[in-house]
Design a protein around this motif. Structure first.
Motif, PDB file in Angstrom:
ATOM      1  N   SER A 282       0.839  -1.208   0.000  1.00 60.17           N
ATOM      2  CA  SER A 282       0.000   0.000   0.000  1.00 60.17           C
ATOM      3  C   SER A 282       0.871   1.254   0.000  1.00 60.17           C
ATOM      4  O   SER A 282       2.024   1.230   0.441  1.00 60.17           O
ATOM      5  CB  SER A 282      -0.900   0.008   1.244  1.00 60.17           C
ATOM      6  N   ASN A 283       0.304   2.341  -0.485  1.00 52.08           N
ATOM      7  CA  ASN A 283       1.056   3.601  -0.501  1.00 52.08           C
ATOM      8  C   ASN A 283       1.362   4.085   0.909  1.00 52.08           C
ATOM      9  O   ASN A 283       2.425   4.650   1.165  1.00 52.08           O
ATOM     10  CB  ASN A 283       0.265   4.683  -1.248  1.00 52.08           C
TER      11      ASN A 283
ATOM     12  N   THR B 103      -2.943  10.606   2.223  1.00 47.17           N
ATOM     13  CA  THR B 103      -3.898  10.158   1.206  1.00 47.17           C
ATOM     14  C   THR B 103      -5.153  11.030   1.247  1.00 47.17           C
ATOM     15  O   THR B 103      -5.714  11.379   0.209  1.00 47.17           O
ATOM     16  CB  THR B 103      -4.245   8.671   1.435  1.00 47.17           C
TER      17      THR B 103
ATOM     18  N   LYS C  12      -1.781   9.236 -15.510  1.00 48.16           N
ATOM     19  CA  LYS C  12      -2.031   8.822 -14.121  1.00 48.16           C
ATOM     20  C   LYS C  12      -3.531   8.872 -13.866  1.00 48.16           C
ATOM     21  O   LYS C  12      -4.188   9.872 -14.179  1.00 48.16           O
ATOM     22  CB  LYS C  12      -1.311   9.757 -13.154  1.00 48.16           C
TER      23      LYS C  12
ATOM     24  N   ARG D  25      -6.521   8.284 -10.904  1.00 49.02           N
ATOM     25  CA  ARG D  25      -6.826   8.051  -9.491  1.00 49.02           C
ATOM     26  C   ARG D  25      -8.291   7.630  -9.358  1.00 49.02           C
ATOM     27  O   ARG D  25      -9.202   8.321  -9.830  1.00 49.02           O
ATOM     28  CB  ARG D  25      -6.534   9.307  -8.669  1.00 49.02           C
TER      29      ARG D  25
ATOM     30  N   TYR E 113     -11.208   6.752  -6.817  1.00 57.73           N
ATOM     31  CA  TYR E 113     -11.656   6.880  -5.433  1.00 57.73           C
ATOM     32  C   TYR E 113     -12.909   6.047  -5.257  1.00 57.73           C
ATOM     33  O   TYR E 113     -13.885   6.202  -5.992  1.00 57.73           O
ATOM     34  CB  TYR E 113     -11.946   8.352  -5.109  1.00 57.73           C
TER      35      TYR E 113
ATOM     36  N   GLU F  44      -0.763   4.538 -15.015  1.00 63.43           N
ATOM     37  CA  GLU F  44      -0.403   4.305 -13.610  1.00 63.43           C
ATOM     38  C   GLU F  44      -1.669   4.554 -12.797  1.00 63.43           C
ATOM     39  O   GLU F  44      -2.193   5.670 -12.771  1.00 63.43           O
ATOM     40  CB  GLU F  44       0.714   5.268 -13.195  1.00 63.43           C
TER      41      GLU F  44
ATOM     42  N   THR G 198      -3.912   4.595  -9.370  1.00 62.68           N
ATOM     43  CA  THR G 198      -3.937   4.641  -7.909  1.00 62.68           C
ATOM     44  C   THR G 198      -5.373   4.431  -7.464  1.00 62.68           C
ATOM     45  O   THR G 198      -6.266   5.189  -7.872  1.00 62.68           O
ATOM     46  CB  THR G 198      -3.426   6.005  -7.394  1.00 62.68           C
TER      47      THR G 198
ATOM     48  N   VAL H 115      -7.912   4.380  -4.351  1.00 66.95           N
ATOM     49  CA  VAL H 115      -8.044   4.828  -2.963  1.00 66.95           C
ATOM     50  C   VAL H 115      -9.360   4.277  -2.420  1.00 66.95           C
ATOM     51  O   VAL H 115     -10.432   4.589  -2.944  1.00 66.95           O
ATOM     52  CB  VAL H 115      -8.040   6.373  -2.876  1.00 66.95           C
TER      53      VAL H 115
ATOM     54  N   SER I 246      -4.661   3.046   0.140  1.00 71.12           N
ATOM     55  CA  SER I 246      -4.485   3.207  -1.306  1.00 71.12           C
ATOM     56  C   SER I 246      -3.322   2.381  -1.811  1.00 71.12           C
ATOM     57  O   SER I 246      -2.439   1.986  -1.044  1.00 71.12           O
ATOM     58  CB  SER I 246      -4.272   4.685  -1.645  1.00 71.12           C
ATOM     59  N   VAL I 247      -3.355   2.143  -3.130  1.00 75.14           N
ATOM     60  CA  VAL I 247      -2.308   1.341  -3.748  1.00 75.14           C
ATOM     61  C   VAL I 247      -2.122   1.831  -5.183  1.00 75.14           C
ATOM     62  O   VAL I 247      -3.086   2.253  -5.825  1.00 75.14           O
ATOM     63  CB  VAL I 247      -2.671  -0.163  -3.682  1.00 75.14           C
ATOM     64  N   THR I 248      -0.880   1.836  -5.633  1.00 79.44           N
ATOM     65  CA  THR I 248      -0.571   2.312  -6.985  1.00 79.44           C
ATOM     66  C   THR I 248       0.090   1.195  -7.780  1.00 79.44           C
ATOM     67  O   THR I 248       0.976   0.508  -7.263  1.00 79.44           O
ATOM     68  CB  THR I 248       0.352   3.546  -6.906  1.00 79.44           C
TER      69      THR I 248
END
Ligand code: RUQ
Ligand code: CUA
Ligand code: CA
Length: 640
Positions: free
Chosen positions: A118-119, A522, A545, A547, A549, A569, A571, A573, A605-607
């Motif tokens: 995880s981030n 985060t 990128k 994201r 959520y 990429e 991410t 959350v 979160s994880v990327t």
């Protein structure tokens, strides 16, 4: 002085008489038997156990079994925190049941919780998140006035020279620091009074400073450092350069002194060289003097890390070197605040250093050896010592495979020439013990109830599991005159040490608080994206990128699919909106190496890179609801 044959430290010393007794298949291990040993008051002070190694097996008495039985639904009396050795984690046990309650990943990657994936955990691990291994040895719990206050647990990583802090309210690692100017952090202890401000730790391997390739061969130019970290910021406050290496350490209850064993006063590179000297030493650190030197700017720095390093080598006013017999190992402060006890390892003795004489030693009123109050001979291979709060100490004898109980004041009287026997009992353990720890024995509240002998070998004690054997942590009742062995617990990957505290000393949260600093970064990121985590389900694209959520409420993700492009990429959350304790969800994406824990009210979160076009299901991997299997969605990856 009697010296053991050092070869035997690496050779199996099977206790054949015990093995014979233990191979009886009808033996009921848990309910059954104690490799009991009679009282040893008759044994001479110098006895190494021949008298007491009867190997006789007795039925454990019923009253002990009642004491350790914790029935279904009942809670244990103590929390035990065990290091997970080179598995890199901390394990939480209930004592006396020895049920493993939780594992706290620290220096390892955890597939279940996503620690290291995880981030949030990667931020904690920083640069060192590239390492997938760790070697955790010494867990210690923070203090207020010499008593455990249950705020934090600190532990070392020998493998990658780190120190970590675990927040005990959530039982998660929240800070990890790599120690500069050192290699292999081993001994670690905390300031005990008035409060844990400093975390002290030992650099074990000697290295040239700076270690930048300019010096490679000269042993006289290899050193180690003793470090003090600020327990709140986890930054290194200062370091002390010493002669030789540092092994184990402890700090005094008065807050003024640290003490560390050194087995390599020779500055040796090889085994022979490290064993050459008759005596090595214990280094005593004068903390107020060190702070003053740092304050006055009397320090060096190495490389570009900027950490102040004061010179504590022989002849310094900041340290004293007390000669002790050959290659000492453990260093334990007695819970009455009186002694630092250095365990002889290659010598059958332990050396008791009288803390009340250290002021005089630093004022040059006495010689280093004058600070020694006792040097009892206990048996072969003393490694570590613990205490019952009633004036007795318990020392592991690695070679003899025994725990020896001895009386500290009698050992002092014997040292002064009185003819007294300080040995109380020797108990066989199975086999080759390293650390041992009694309940509360790292605090002024030692209660002398249970003792754990952390044995390096288990041999025939458990069902065989192939060439790799578990270790064997044995529980011993020390509440009476006689030690009684009551339970064997197999453990994985050498838990070096443990600390056992009362259950009321630990207060944990049942669900997360939304403003917890653990995921504050985060939350900040979401705010910058204009996202309200507890409400919104949104995909935000920012170049390549993306994201995502997402909220989670049993048994549904807030989004049953999201779309990205190959090569993005991504991410994700996740925010768990459930408010009920124990209702943890997970977020796992098939075929992407992605898995994180999302406990009630937590954001995690994880990327990762969506590098393959196609449909990839994500699912909840923590059983949360009757419809848990259906809690899943699709990540749709459009071809580039
Ligand atoms: S050490 S077996 Cu790493 Cu604590 Cu003594
Ligand atoms: Cu949510 Cu399983
Ligand atoms: Ca040595």
């Amino acid at each position: 002085m009697k010296e053991m044959d050092t070869k035997t430290t690496t050779v199996d010393t099977t206790n054949s008489e015990e093995s014979a007794g233990l191979r009886n298949p009808s033996r009921r291990k848990f309910l059954g038997t104690t490799a009991a040993v009679g009282a040893v008051s008759a044994a001479g002070a110098a006895g190494t156990g021949a008298l007491v190694r009867s190997g006789e097996v007795q039925a454990a008495d019923q009253s002990i079994l009642e004491k350790i039985h914790v029935g279904p639904g009942d809670l244990d009396e103590y929390y035990g925190f065990w290091s997970g050795g080179h598995n890199g984690e901390v394990r939480v046990y209930g004592v006396p049941s020895m049920r493993e309650i939780m594992r706290i990943p620290v220096f390892n990657v955890c597939s279940a919780t996503g620690y290291g994936i995880s981030n949030e955990s990667k931020r904690i691990l920083g640069e060192s998140s590239k390492f997938l291994n760790g070697d955790a040895h010494h867990p210690h719990i923070s203090y207020t006035d010499g008593k455990h206050d249950g705020r934090y647990l600190f532990i070392n990583d020998k493998a990658n020279t780190r120190v970590a802090r675990v927040r005990l309210d959530i039982m998660k690692t929240d800070k990890v620091t790599t120690i500069p100017n050192a290699q292999a952090i081993h001994g670690l202890r905390l300031q005990k009074a008035p409060k844990t401000g400093y975390v002290y730790c030992n650099g074990e391997m000697i290295i040239p400073l700076p270690n930048d390739g300019t010096e490679l061969e000269d042993p006289k130019k290899h050193f180690s450092v003793w470090s003090a970290l600020d327990s709140e910021t986890m930054e290194v406050a200062w370091q002390v350069l010493v002669d030789g290496n540092l092994d184990n350490m402890d700090s005094s209850y008065c807050g003024k002194y640290g003490a560390s064993t050194c087995y390599n006063s020779e500055h040796g590179f090889t085994l022979e060289e490290k064993m050459r000297a008759e005596r090595d030493h214990v280094v005593i650190f004068n903390i107020p003097r060190i702070e003053e030197a740092v304050e006055n700017g009397e320090y060096m720095t190495f490389g570009d890390n900027g950490v102040p390093v004061v010179d504590g080598r022989k002849g310094s006013q900041l340290t004293r070197y007390i000669p002790v017999p050959r290659n000492p190992h453990g260093l334990n402060g007695s819970t009455d605040g009186k002694y630092f006890i250095a365990n002889g390892k290659l010598s059958p003795t332990v050396t008791m250093i009288d803390i009340s004489r250290l002021d005089d030693l630093f004022d040059d009123k006495i010689e280093p050896r004058d600070a020694v109050a006792g040097e009892p001979e206990l048996g072969l291979g003393p490694l570590h010592t613990t205490f019952d709060g009633r004036g007795n100490a318990y020392t592991t004898l690695f070679i003899d495979s025994q725990v020896v109980k001895w009386n500290m004041e009698d050992a002092v009287r014997h040292f002064q020439g009185e003819n007294v026997n300080y040995i109380r009992q020797k108990l066989n353990v199975h086999y080759q013990p390293g650390h041992l720890k009694a309940t509360l024995a790292e605090s002024s509240e030692a209660d002398g109830k249970w003792l754990f002998s952390l044995n390096k070998f288990s041999k025939d004690r458990f069902l065989p599991v192939g060439p790799l054997h578990p270790e064997n942590d044995q529980m011993i009742d020390i509440s009476g005159e006689e030690m009684k062995l009551v339970h064997d617990t197999p453990t994985f990957a050498e838990p070096h040490d443990c600390v056992v505290v009362r259950r009321d000393q630990i207060q944990t949260k049942q669900i997360w608080e939304r403003d917890d600093p653990y995921f504050a970064e985060t939350v900040k990121m979401a705010e910058e994206d204009g996202v309200t985590l507890t409400r919104d389900n949104k995909v935000i694209r920012d170049g390549n990128k993306v994201r995502v959520y997402m909220t989670l409420i049993a048994p549904e993700f807030g989004m049953n699919h999201f779309r990205v492009k190959q090569g993005d990429e991504v991410t994700v959350v996740c925010t768990n909106l459930d408010m009920i304790q124990d209702l943890t969800h997970g977020f796992c994406v098939c075929d992407h190496g992605v898995s994180i824990e999302v406990s009630p009210q937590q954001t995690a979160s994880v990327t990762f890179t969506a590098d393959k076009a196609g449909v990839y299901w994500y699912y909840c991997n923590w059983f949360c609801h009757a419809m848990h299997m259906e809690m899943a969605g699709r990540m749709i990856v459009e071809p580039a």
